[in-house]
Design an enzyme around this catalytic site. Structure first.
Site, mmCIF file in Angstrom:
data_model
loop_
_atom_site.group_PDB
_atom_site.id
_atom_site.type_symbol
_atom_site.label_atom_id
_atom_site.label_comp_id
_atom_site.label_asym_id
_atom_site.label_seq_id
_atom_site.Cartn_x
_atom_site.Cartn_y
_atom_site.Cartn_z
ATOM 1 N N HIS A 23 121.656 28.435 79.877
ATOM 2 C CA HIS A 23 121.101 28.905 78.750
ATOM 3 C C HIS A 23 119.713 29.314 78.649
ATOM 4 C CE1 HIS A 23 124.363 26.497 76.117
ATOM 5 N NE2 HIS A 23 124.761 27.876 76.437
ATOM 6 N N HIS A 79 135.994 34.103 75.230
ATOM 7 C CA HIS A 79 134.480 33.883 74.518
ATOM 8 C C HIS A 79 133.542 34.845 74.971
ATOM 9 C CE1 HIS A 79 130.984 31.593 73.594
ATOM 10 N NE2 HIS A 79 131.026 30.849 74.855
ATOM 11 N N GLU A 81 130.130 34.699 75.557
ATOM 12 C CA GLU A 81 129.034 34.433 76.093
ATOM 13 C C GLU A 81 128.755 34.716 77.537
ATOM 14 O OE1 GLU A 81 127.655 30.218 75.394
ATOM 15 O OE2 GLU A 81 125.540 30.883 75.722
ATOM 16 N N ASP A 83 128.027 34.099 80.540
ATOM 17 C CA ASP A 83 128.311 33.159 81.787
ATOM 18 C C ASP A 83 130.041 33.370 82.003
ATOM 19 O OD1 ASP A 83 128.492 31.905 79.319
ATOM 20 O OD2 ASP A 83 128.817 29.892 80.168
ATOM 21 N N HIS A 145 132.984 27.310 72.063
ATOM 22 C CA HIS A 145 131.830 26.917 71.781
ATOM 23 C C HIS A 145 130.969 28.018 70.640
ATOM 24 C CE1 HIS A 145 127.539 27.734 73.669
ATOM 25 N NE2 HIS A 145 127.410 26.983 72.775
ATOM 26 N N ASP A 164 135.107 27.133 77.365
ATOM 27 C CA ASP A 164 134.156 26.043 77.534
ATOM 28 C C ASP A 164 134.510 24.532 77.382
ATOM 29 O OD1 ASP A 164 131.986 27.484 78.281
ATOM 30 O OD2 ASP A 164 131.224 27.892 75.917
ATOM 31 N N TYR A 192 127.349 17.287 79.101
ATOM 32 C CA TYR A 192 127.884 18.787 78.515
ATOM 33 C C TYR A 192 128.304 18.590 77.052
ATOM 34 C CZ TYR A 192 130.768 23.123 79.036
ATOM 35 O OH TYR A 192 131.486 24.155 78.742
ATOM 36 N N HIS A 225 134.069 25.908 83.094
ATOM 37 C CA HIS A 225 132.922 25.221 84.044
ATOM 38 C C HIS A 225 133.299 24.260 84.522
ATOM 39 C CE1 HIS A 225 129.846 28.044 82.364
ATOM 40 N NE2 HIS A 225 130.102 27.534 81.002
HETATM 41 FE FE1 FEO Z 1 129.620 29.337 75.477
HETATM 42 FE FE2 FEO Z 1 130.143 28.729 78.873
HETATM 43 O O1 FEO Z 1 129.671 29.606 77.751
#
Ligand code: FEO
Length: 395
Positions: A23, A79, A81, A83, A145, A164, A192, A225
């Site tokens: 982040h 999602h 984001e 990543d 998320h 996530d 996390y 992840h």
């Molecule tokens: Fe909300 Fe792993 O991104």
């Protein structure tokens, strides 16, 4: 390297052993991370999520071990984001006719990131897409998320890909939960949760109930992840129910910053008071401690006791980030107290107490201020503060 997870289902993501800040620089990742992407080979070839942009070529190499990326028919973007979506442009340059499947909110966020006229399909909870022998079933999961987040379930293989949720920033040599150190795994899963998902705990509980009510058979939970939960996959769901209920342990965390060790002596004395009432505690000097590790400790504990000397009529700036984080993470079922040394004006304790109140953390004992260096009587008052907090912890 592509890894076969089940017949015709492959992990094609990337293990990022080098990552230490995530982040941007906001979150520490002492054990690296992974960006998991899943390739399903059926009548229609499907890719579920991609990887962070710097790793897009590695993603394509991994896919090519199994299929030509041009043959991908469906790309699910659970999602936006980056990543997870960062590899989308590279994938879509190859898979020119693929449909990008998103949640209704993803229909806003994915185009908002990439500004490309891809062929989008928005799906709602319960919608299915047949890909041959299997179906993809979608469950919207707002705030796990982001508002756009979505889970994808693969029938037949019984694999839930919740993006996530249930993840960890944890680079490992092997992909499955039963192949790694369990203590490390849960340390990372908790860190996390505490740092990323804690504010959404009520939604986590509701979403878990909703997914369990679907009675889907789950043989694997494959987050985006960290490791894939293959052995007793629902163990992490139960753990999330426990964490989301935010029932703390009967312990305390003392945070402080100091210039000339006065506030530090006070922290130690408060600790002795807690220990005299048999309440375990940990002390963190925030100017030299990892904020995200400390957040995980605070998340588990019932009491948070915060100390600062008065500095420029305020608190020492080294404490400010963790105070802001405590506010933003909306932790529940905490109690608090404040302490600090001062030379002239002495506002720090009041400022901390007001902050605790803003965080809905009740102050359970009167704050202790010590002028100049703490005298014996000041340290006695700190020990008594520790005892008071301990009694409140045990109550
Ligand atoms: Fe909300 Fe792993 O991104």
């Amino acid at each position: 390297m592509a890894v076969e997870l089940a017949k015709n289902v492959y992990g094609v993501g990337v293990v990022d052993w080098a990552l230490r800040r995530f982040h941007g620089h906001e979150l520490s990742t002492h054990r690296g991370s992974t960006y998991n992407s899943y390739l399903i080979v059926d009548e229609k070839t499907t890719l579920v999520d991609t990887v962070w942009g710097p790793f897009q070529e590695q993603l394509l190499r991994n896919i090519r071990e199994i299929v030509d990326p041009a043959k991908i028919d469906i790309v699910v973007a659970n999602h936006a984001e980056t990543d997870h979506s960062g590899g989308l442009p590279a994938v879509m340059r190859q898979a020119k006719n693929a449909t990008v499947v998103v949640s209704p909110r993803g229909k806003e966020s994915i185009p908002g990131h990439y500004h490309q006229a891809w062929n989008f399909r928005a799906v709602k909870t319960g919608e299915k897409i047949n890909i041959g022998a299997h179906d993809l079933v979608f469950v919207e999961a707002p705030m796990l998320h982001w508002p756009d987040s979505m889970f994808t379930y693969l029938t037949g293989k019984n694999i839930l890909m919740p993006n996530d949720a249930f993840g960890q920033h944890y680079a490992t040599a092997f992909p499955f939960n039963d192949q790694v150190d369990q203590e490390e795994l849960y340390e990372e899963a908790l860190k996390y949760y505490a740092n990323i998902l804690a504010p959404f705990s009520p939604l986590v509980l509701k979403k878990i109930e909703e997914v369990l009510a679907l009675n889907l058979k789950v043989d694997m939970i494959a987050p985006s992840h960290g490791v894939i939960w293959r052995k007793d996959p629902l163990q992490i769901v139960k753990k999330y129910q426990q964490w989301a209920s935010q029932e703390p342990e009967k312990t305390a965390v003392i945070l402080f910053d100091t210039m000339w060790e006065g506030t530090r002596q006070m922290a130690d004395a408060i600790g002795l008071g807690l220990a005299s009432e048999n309440v375990p505690y940990r002390i963190f000097h925030m100017a030299v401690s990892d904020r995200n590790d400390v957040i995980a400790e605070i998340f588990r504990a019932r009491a948070v006791v915060i100390g600062s000397p008065t500095f420029n009529q305020g608190i020492l700036p080294g404490l400010s980030p963790v105070l802001e984080e405590i506010r933003g993470l909306k932790m529940k079922n905490k109690i608090g107290a404040a302490f600090g040394s001062y030379g002239w004006s002495g506002e720090a304790v009041k400022i901390i107490e007001e902050h605790l109140q803003r965080c809905n953390i009740p102050v359970v004992a009167e704050g202790v201020r010590a002028k100049w260096q703490p005298a014996v009587e000041d340290l006695d008052r700190c020990r008594e503060l520790g005892r008071s907090v301990a009694r409140a912890v045990k109550a």
